[in-house]
Write a protein that holds these residues in place. Structure first.
Motif, PDB file in Angstrom:
ATOM      1  N   ASP A 103     -32.238  38.024  58.310  1.00 20.62           N
ATOM      2  CA  ASP A 103     -31.936  38.059  59.746  1.00 20.62           C
ATOM      3  C   ASP A 103     -30.876  37.399  60.380  1.00 20.62           C
ATOM      4  OD1 ASP A 103     -34.332  40.004  59.800  1.00 20.62           O
ATOM      5  OD2 ASP A 103     -35.291  38.223  59.441  1.00 20.62           O
ATOM      6  N   GLY A 104     -29.958  37.776  61.022  1.00 18.18           N
ATOM      7  CA  GLY A 104     -28.708  37.026  61.305  1.00 18.18           C
ATOM      8  C   GLY A 104     -28.023  36.406  60.355  1.00 18.18           C
ATOM      9  N   ASN A 105     -27.970  36.860  59.200  1.00 18.59           N
ATOM     10  CA  ASN A 105     -27.374  36.110  58.340  1.00 18.59           C
ATOM     11  C   ASN A 105     -27.818  34.535  58.196  1.00 18.59           C
ATOM     12  OD1 ASN A 105     -25.783  35.908  55.755  1.00 18.59           O
ATOM     13  ND2 ASN A 105     -23.997  35.368  57.093  1.00 18.59           N
ATOM     14  N   ALA A 106     -29.137  34.392  58.388  1.00 21.74           N
ATOM     15  CA  ALA A 106     -29.385  32.946  58.776  1.00 21.74           C
ATOM     16  C   ALA A 106     -29.512  31.940  57.534  1.00 21.74           C
ATOM     17  CB  ALA A 106     -30.854  33.017  59.245  1.00 21.74           C
ATOM     18  N   ILE A 107     -29.710  32.517  56.485  1.00 23.62           N
ATOM     19  CA  ILE A 107     -29.731  31.673  55.225  1.00 23.62           C
ATOM     20  C   ILE A 107     -29.030  32.814  54.125  1.00 23.62           C
ATOM     21  CG2 ILE A 107     -31.021  30.099  53.746  1.00 23.62           C
ATOM     22  CD1 ILE A 107     -32.989  29.808  55.940  1.00 23.62           C
ATOM     23  N   ARG A 108     -28.199  32.442  53.450  1.00 21.34           N
ATOM     24  CA  ARG A 108     -27.470  33.100  52.479  1.00 21.34           C
ATOM     25  C   ARG A 108     -27.772  32.391  51.059  1.00 21.34           C
ATOM     26  NH1 ARG A 108     -21.950  36.356  52.340  1.00 21.34           N
ATOM     27  NH2 ARG A 108     -22.870  36.777  54.442  1.00 21.34           N
ATOM     28  N   ALA A 109     -28.547  32.949  50.222  1.00 17.54           N
ATOM     29  CA  ALA A 109     -28.512  32.270  48.833  1.00 17.54           C
ATOM     30  C   ALA A 109     -28.043  32.939  47.772  1.00 17.54           C
ATOM     31  CB  ALA A 109     -30.363  32.502  48.460  1.00 17.54           C
ATOM     32  N   VAL A 110     -28.116  32.205  46.471  1.00 15.93           N
ATOM     33  CA  VAL A 110     -27.603  32.899  45.409  1.00 15.93           C
ATOM     34  C   VAL A 110     -28.604  33.080  44.323  1.00 15.93           C
ATOM     35  CG1 VAL A 110     -25.327  31.922  45.791  1.00 15.93           C
ATOM     36  CG2 VAL A 110     -26.938  30.846  44.451  1.00 15.93           C
ATOM     37  N   LYS A 111     -28.745  34.223  43.588  1.00 19.46           N
ATOM     38  CA  LYS A 111     -29.575  34.350  42.547  1.00 19.46           C
ATOM     39  C   LYS A 111     -29.638  33.212  41.379  1.00 19.46           C
ATOM     40  CE  LYS A 111     -31.453  38.168  39.556  1.00 19.46           C
ATOM     41  NZ  LYS A 111     -31.504  37.545  38.386  1.00 19.46           N
ATOM     42  N   ARG A 112     -30.773  32.841  40.976  1.00 21.03           N
ATOM     43  CA  ARG A 112     -30.691  31.741  40.134  1.00 21.03           C
ATOM     44  C   ARG A 112     -30.209  32.277  38.750  1.00 21.03           C
ATOM     45  NH1 ARG A 112     -36.263  28.594  40.055  1.00 21.03           N
ATOM     46  NH2 ARG A 112     -35.311  27.995  42.064  1.00 21.03           N
ATOM     47  N   PRO A 113     -29.292  31.476  38.324  1.00 20.73           N
ATOM     48  CA  PRO A 113     -28.873  31.919  36.764  1.00 20.73           C
ATOM     49  C   PRO A 113     -30.071  32.018  35.743  1.00 20.73           C
ATOM     50  CG  PRO A 113     -27.961  29.839  37.484  1.00 20.73           C
ATOM     51  CD  PRO A 113     -28.792  30.307  38.558  1.00 20.73           C
ATOM     52  N   VAL A 114     -29.824  32.856  34.896  1.00 22.15           N
ATOM     53  CA  VAL A 114     -30.874  32.730  33.912  1.00 22.15           C
ATOM     54  C   VAL A 114     -30.462  31.679  32.524  1.00 22.15           C
ATOM     55  CG1 VAL A 114     -31.759  34.115  31.640  1.00 22.15           C
ATOM     56  CG2 VAL A 114     -31.239  35.195  34.040  1.00 22.15           C
ATOM     57  N   LYS A 115     -31.485  30.643  32.437  1.00 14.99           N
ATOM     58  CA  LYS A 115     -31.017  29.696  31.353  1.00 14.99           C
ATOM     59  C   LYS A 115     -32.220  29.888  30.572  1.00 14.99           C
ATOM     60  CE  LYS A 115     -28.461  26.651  34.508  1.00 14.99           C
ATOM     61  NZ  LYS A 115     -28.476  25.432  35.397  1.00 14.99           N
ATOM     62  N   GLU A 116     -33.118  28.759  30.351  1.00 16.59           N
ATOM     63  CA  GLU A 116     -34.339  28.807  29.631  1.00 16.59           C
ATOM     64  C   GLU A 116     -35.170  29.803  30.040  1.00 16.59           C
ATOM     65  OE1 GLU A 116     -33.347  26.133  30.770  1.00 16.59           O
ATOM     66  OE2 GLU A 116     -32.420  24.902  29.089  1.00 16.59           O
ATOM     67  N   ILE A 117     -35.352  30.227  31.472  1.00 17.04           N
ATOM     68  CA  ILE A 117     -36.144  31.116  31.911  1.00 17.04           C
ATOM     69  C   ILE A 117     -35.544  31.965  32.895  1.00 17.04           C
ATOM     70  CG2 ILE A 117     -38.500  31.162  33.363  1.00 17.04           C
ATOM     71  CD1 ILE A 117     -38.853  28.177  32.603  1.00 17.04           C
ATOM     72  N   ASP A 118     -35.906  33.076  32.890  1.00 18.00           N
ATOM     73  CA  ASP A 118     -35.468  34.286  33.890  1.00 18.00           C
ATOM     74  C   ASP A 118     -36.563  34.099  34.978  1.00 18.00           C
ATOM     75  OD1 ASP A 118     -34.480  36.128  35.447  1.00 18.00           O
ATOM     76  OD2 ASP A 118     -34.365  37.881  33.523  1.00 18.00           O
ATOM     77  N   TYR A 119     -36.046  33.526  36.231  1.00 16.40           N
ATOM     78  CA  TYR A 119     -37.193  33.512  37.139  1.00 16.40           C
ATOM     79  C   TYR A 119     -36.925  34.963  38.087  1.00 16.40           C
ATOM     80  CZ  TYR A 119     -38.025  28.752  36.669  1.00 16.40           C
ATOM     81  OH  TYR A 119     -38.577  27.463  36.185  1.00 16.40           O
ATOM     82  N   GLY A 120     -35.966  35.751  37.699  1.00 15.41           N
ATOM     83  CA  GLY A 120     -35.882  37.139  38.320  1.00 15.41           C
ATOM     84  C   GLY A 120     -35.081  36.910  39.577  1.00 15.41           C
ATOM     85  N   PHE A 121     -35.782  37.682  40.719  1.00 16.72           N
ATOM     86  CA  PHE A 121     -35.178  37.734  42.122  1.00 16.72           C
ATOM     87  C   PHE A 121     -35.367  36.328  43.056  1.00 16.72           C
ATOM     88  CE2 PHE A 121     -35.144  41.947  40.704  1.00 16.72           C
ATOM     89  CZ  PHE A 121     -34.062  42.362  40.671  1.00 16.72           C
ATOM     90  N   VAL A 122     -34.813  35.345  42.596  1.00 15.01           N
ATOM     91  CA  VAL A 122     -35.154  33.994  43.073  1.00 15.01           C
ATOM     92  C   VAL A 122     -33.771  33.481  43.703  1.00 15.01           C
ATOM     93  CG1 VAL A 122     -36.068  31.840  42.467  1.00 15.01           C
ATOM     94  CG2 VAL A 122     -37.382  33.448  41.798  1.00 15.01           C
ATOM     95  N   GLY A 123     -33.873  32.738  44.757  1.00 19.76           N
ATOM     96  CA  GLY A 123     -32.548  32.437  45.235  1.00 19.76           C
ATOM     97  C   GLY A 123     -32.548  30.770  45.457  1.00 19.76           C
ATOM     98  N   ASP A 124     -31.452  30.409  45.151  1.00 18.29           N
ATOM     99  CA  ASP A 124     -30.870  28.979  45.245  1.00 18.29           C
ATOM    100  C   ASP A 124     -30.060  28.927  46.709  1.00 18.29           C
ATOM    101  OD1 ASP A 124     -32.770  28.042  43.231  1.00 18.29           O
ATOM    102  OD2 ASP A 124     -31.253  28.517  41.669  1.00 18.29           O
ATOM    103  N   LEU A 125     -30.050  27.526  47.273  1.00 17.59           N
ATOM    104  CA  LEU A 125     -29.440  27.571  48.107  1.00 17.59           C
ATOM    105  C   LEU A 125     -28.159  26.447  48.096  1.00 17.59           C
ATOM    106  CD1 LEU A 125     -32.238  27.208  50.638  1.00 17.59           C
ATOM    107  CD2 LEU A 125     -30.697  29.177  50.132  1.00 17.59           C
ATOM    108  N   PRO A 126     -27.052  27.232  48.132  1.00 12.34           N
ATOM    109  CA  PRO A 126     -25.700  26.248  47.743  1.00 12.34           C
ATOM    110  C   PRO A 126     -25.444  25.489  49.096  1.00 12.34           C
ATOM    111  CG  PRO A 126     -25.186  28.452  48.066  1.00 12.34           C
ATOM    112  CD  PRO A 126     -26.630  28.360  48.079  1.00 12.34           C
ATOM    113  N   GLU A 127     -24.366  24.604  49.069  1.00  9.07           N
ATOM    114  CA  GLU A 127     -23.855  23.941  50.312  1.00  9.07           C
ATOM    115  C   GLU A 127     -23.242  25.109  51.326  1.00  9.07           C
ATOM    116  OE1 GLU A 127     -23.939  20.965  51.715  1.00  9.07           O
ATOM    117  OE2 GLU A 127     -25.315  20.347  50.025  1.00  9.07           O
ATOM    118  N   GLY A 128     -23.471  25.299  52.459  1.00 10.47           N
ATOM    119  CA  GLY A 128     -22.769  26.020  53.384  1.00 10.47           C
ATOM    120  C   GLY A 128     -23.834  27.646  53.619  1.00 10.47           C
ATOM    121  N   SER A 129     -25.077  27.350  52.983  1.00 10.23           N
ATOM    122  CA  SER A 129     -25.816  28.409  53.072  1.00 10.23           C
ATOM    123  C   SER A 129     -26.397  28.912  54.347  1.00 10.23           C
ATOM    124  CB  SER A 129     -26.992  28.366  52.023  1.00 10.23           C
ATOM    125  OG  SER A 129     -27.796  27.372  52.086  1.00 10.23           O
ATOM    126  N   VAL A 130     -26.596  27.842  55.203  1.00  8.34           N
ATOM    127  CA  VAL A 130     -27.051  27.827  56.695  1.00  8.34           C
ATOM    128  C   VAL A 130     -26.303  28.349  57.752  1.00  8.34           C
ATOM    129  CG1 VAL A 130     -28.605  26.787  58.278  1.00  8.34           C
ATOM    130  CG2 VAL A 130     -28.997  26.310  55.936  1.00  8.34           C
TER     131      VAL A 130
END
Length: 260
Positions: A103-130
């Motif tokens: 909503d309002g592009n309030a918080i933009r995330a990136v999908k967590r990359p698959v490593k040992e575990i695939d968390y699916g549609f989980v977002g991590d928050l980089p700098e500048g995401s707010v």
């Protein structure tokens, strides 16, 4: 001089208890000044998944969010839970606005990359995401934003994102504009020196003391990620972080984390 801003995060234990949630929100309404609330999801989404015949998947306390699970948690977090919290705040005299990160592009995330575990549609928050400009406009208009734990990636994909991480990221991002206090509110009165003694609240912790408490095993394992995030927020410019009982936010017993 920068204006003050208090960011409160409440966990699922409070969300799951109607009486406790109502009490917390009424206490929150008594606190003057600009505020943001971030809430977790509680057990309701997991129960809804079970009711639909979908077994919730958790790894190390983190939800695995496949496509069907994302649909359910979005409905529950951004829908029922978020709007119930907003309605209760409105009833308490707080002009609250419920938001997901989309909503309002309030918080933009990136999908967590698959490593040992695939968390699916989980977002991590980089700098500048707010979107600090949007939040500044809402706060100046006297609106209290209420965030659920759903974000987006800017490409049309919703993502499930840890509510503690959202609260910490908001605090760090807004610290340049405001004197930010970050409040983690849960079932205990603060950080306990003795996990078996509810009265052993440590009133203040500085970084060196925190490292000592971790080394001695005084701080329980489940609290370590929360406090690591908290001290990282302090290093990023947040004025102070408070660990407190969600039912006693207007009482003096709590743990305050300070830079020094």
């Amino acid at each position: 001089m920068r204006e003050g801003l208090k960011i409160f995060k409440i966990g699922g234990g409070i969300i799951d208890d109607e009486a406790q949630l109502g009490h917390f929100l009424r206490e929150l309404a008594r606190i003057p000044g600009q505020k943001i609330l971030v809430h977790g999801g509680g057990k309701g989404a997991s129960q809804m998944l079970l009711d639909l015949g979908i077994e919730p998947q958790m790894v190390q306390g983190r939800r695995i969010t496949d496509a069907p699970t994302l649909d359910i948690v979005t409905m529950f977090y951004a829908g029922k839970t978020n709007k119930q919290v907003v309605a209760l705040l409105q009833a308490a005299g707080v002009n609250a606005l419920g938001l997901s990160g989309a909503d309002g592009n309030a918080i933009r995330a990136v999908k967590r990359p698959v490593k040992e575990i695939d968390y699916g549609f989980v977002g991590d928050l980089p700098e500048g995401s707010v979107n600090t400009a949007l939040l500044g406009q809402l706060l100046q208009a006297g609106i209290t934003p209420v965030f659920c734990a759903i974000t987006h990636n800017g490409l049309g994909q919703l993502l499930n994102t840890n509510a503690d991480t959202i609260a910490s990221t908001l605090a760090r991002a807004l610290a340049a504009q405001y004197e930010v206090e970050l409040h983690f509110c849960f079932e205990k009165d603060g950080v306990l020196a003795d996990i078996n003694d509810e009265n052993s609240v440590i009133p203040q912790i500085v970084p060196a003391q925190y490292q000592q408490l971790k080394a001695k095993g005084v701080i329980a394992a489940g609290m370590v990620p929360k406090l690591d995030n908290a001290f990282a927020a302090l290093e990023a410019g947040v004025e102070r972080v408070v660990i407190e009982n969600a039912l006693k936010i207007n009482e003096p017993v709590k743990t305050v984390l300070c830079r020094s």
